[in-house]
Design an enzyme around this catalytic site. Sequence first.
Site, PDB file in Angstrom:
ATOM      1  N   LYS A   1       4.193   8.694  24.140  1.00 13.60           N
ATOM      2  CA  LYS A   1       2.849   8.247  24.528  1.00 13.60           C
ATOM      3  C   LYS A   1       2.513   6.988  23.740  1.00 13.60           C
ATOM      4  CE  LYS A   1      -2.015   9.483  23.875  1.00 13.60           C
ATOM      5  NZ  LYS A   1      -2.942  10.457  23.262  1.00 13.60           N
TER       6      LYS A   1
ATOM      7  N   ASP B   1      -7.108   3.807  21.749  1.00 12.52           N
ATOM      8  CA  ASP B   1      -7.816   4.790  22.568  1.00 12.52           C
ATOM      9  C   ASP B   1      -9.267   4.879  22.122  1.00 12.52           C
ATOM     10  OD1 ASP B   1      -8.621   6.833  24.198  1.00 12.52           O
ATOM     11  OD2 ASP B   1      -7.707   8.413  22.968  1.00 12.52           O
TER      12      ASP B   1
ATOM     13  N   LYS C   1     -15.468   7.714  22.127  1.00 14.21           N
ATOM     14  CA  LYS C   1     -15.332   8.441  20.863  1.00 14.21           C
ATOM     15  C   LYS C   1     -16.439   8.029  19.888  1.00 14.21           C
ATOM     16  CE  LYS C   1     -10.241   8.732  20.940  1.00 14.21           C
ATOM     17  NZ  LYS C   1     -10.057  10.184  20.809  1.00 14.21           N
TER      18      LYS C   1
ATOM     19  N   ASP D   1      -2.745   6.017  18.242  1.00 10.25           N
ATOM     20  CA  ASP D   1      -2.531   6.877  19.407  1.00 10.25           C
ATOM     21  C   ASP D   1      -1.263   6.488  20.167  1.00 10.25           C
ATOM     22  OD1 ASP D   1      -3.387   9.155  20.655  1.00 10.25           O
ATOM     23  OD2 ASP D   1      -4.639   8.132  22.120  1.00 10.25           O
TER      24      ASP D   1
ATOM     25  N   ASP E   1     -11.420  10.866  27.714  1.00 10.64           N
ATOM     26  CA  ASP E   1     -10.736  10.859  26.420  1.00 10.64           C
ATOM     27  C   ASP E   1      -9.554  11.826  26.391  1.00 10.64           C
ATOM     28  OD1 ASP E   1     -10.265   9.994  23.848  1.00 10.64           O
ATOM     29  OD2 ASP E   1     -11.624  11.454  22.934  1.00 10.64           O
TER      30      ASP E   1
ATOM     31  N   GLU F   1      -6.830  11.381  27.990  1.00 10.01           N
ATOM     32  CA  GLU F   1      -6.125  10.393  28.800  1.00 10.01           C
ATOM     33  C   GLU F   1      -4.610  10.419  28.642  1.00 10.01           C
ATOM     34  OE1 GLU F   1      -5.286   8.997  25.113  1.00 10.01           O
ATOM     35  OE2 GLU F   1      -7.256   9.697  25.755  1.00 10.01           O
TER      36      GLU F   1
ATOM     37  N   ARG G   1      -2.414  12.761  28.596  1.00 14.44           N
ATOM     38  CA  ARG G   1      -1.723  13.610  29.577  1.00 14.44           C
ATOM     39  C   ARG G   1      -1.715  12.965  30.958  1.00 14.44           C
ATOM     40  NH1 ARG G   1      -5.950  18.183  28.153  1.00 14.44           N
ATOM     41  NH2 ARG G   1      -5.845  16.912  26.267  1.00 14.44           N
TER      42      ARG G   1
END
Length: 502
Positions: A269, A274, A281, A292, A351, A353, A355
């Site tokens: 990933k 993010d 967030k 991330d 958030d 995201e 996946r």
Amino acid sequence: MEFSVKSGSPEKQRSACIVVGVYEPRRLSGIAEQLDKISEGYISNLLRRGDLEGKPGQMLLLHHVPNVLSERVLLVGCGKERELDERQYKQIITKTINTLNETGSMEAVCFLTELHVKGRDTYWKVREAVESTQNSLYSFDALKTRKGETRRPLRKLVFNVPTRRELTVGERAIEHGMAVSAGMHLCRDVANMPPNICNPAYLASQARQIAENTENLTVTTVGEEQMEKLGMNSYLAVGRGSDNESVMTIMEYKGAVDNTQKPIVLIGKGLTFDSGGISLKPGEGMDEMKYDMGGAAGVIGAMKALCDMQLPINVIGVLAGCENMPSSNAYRPGDILTTMSGQTVEVLNTDAEGRLVLCDVLTYVERFDPELVVDTATLTGACVIALGKHASGLFSGHNPLAHELLNAGEQSGDRAWRMPLWDEYQEHLESPFADMTNLGGRPAGSITAACFLSRFAKKYNWAHLDVAGTAWNSGANKGSTGRPVPLLTQFLINRAGVDQGE
């Protein structure tokens, strides 16, 4: 840093420094006893005087020990002999390297690799010494105008092994340790880069740099235009709010003698930042969301180590580069996305995201007819709550693969803990409007995230590593840890069937 291995007696070593162990309470190790004998009791007299107890991490630097050719002898406290384990061994090596640097030693012969560590052989002790040394010397100051004036004169380290027949094992351990360290170094450098520099295109450029020096590694990229043609709508949706184009980088390594050997696929990933998107967030700690992309950094690090070792296997690394930002064009809670697999997803929270990016990549890699697929991602805060900073979360419905990864984690010291992936958890993802939601609620958050991914990994053996708790440190020591490079690399070494020990 230059590493080598030799087998010899301490009294014959002509070096800037000899490093030997002392156990608690004031007990000389076998090598230290040899030095004590030729120095006519000089070392044991110091211990009787109380200069060193032998507690873990204690250091005593001696100059001009009688009848010893080396200028200095460093006595290292190793704790109680029967209690010396791998964790303590790593700490001792790290403290030793710091002491050698602080005291100005340019070279040293280290006999700590002859100590008995519970359940570990010479290969492990030498390799771990290399990795611990390199990790202790790591710093990230590429963007500082004033560099730190850290005193680091140590240039050469020789590890001693008990017998000459172990020299080959020791040399192999150094080779592997250097490769893993180089992979961790790259992983940390890439992850520590700020998001205004490290974007999806930057990830691709780092992969290309490795390929420039590796004949059997090819790198290709898939941009947004191509993703659209492929139907990767879920991946595209996440990056839609950012001006930085989403880029999926494919690193294809061919090391197997048999060209028909199916590849192992590693997916990382790569959310280079993010923000949470529309589901923004909190501001506190948001700077750490540059990490991330820790999964992608881990994969590129493992690929670097693989290329350095030239393992005889086929491996494909996929860096799922993307940036999740809010804008008038960003995807929203309530949107329903049609994934590359054809399954539909109701977005409950932008958030969640990672996946949504990974599900399309898991479908994309079917074209490689993989032997197996391992994805690694800083996927859920829930995994940090469950396992903290010590173990990565491992999810897999394939027991042999799960056991391989757990074993690789134990071997490398980059441990994982297997979490359940039971069908009962799938119910948390039910949606009245689509095939599934992208969020299963607060309970069992890391498990429901893995359940989501499992729906897109039906055509091959698959495992998921959630490294949200292990990929970086916060606070005063903020920075990438280099994990899960050791675990992934050890897994590849094992898969390649390379000899590792006695």
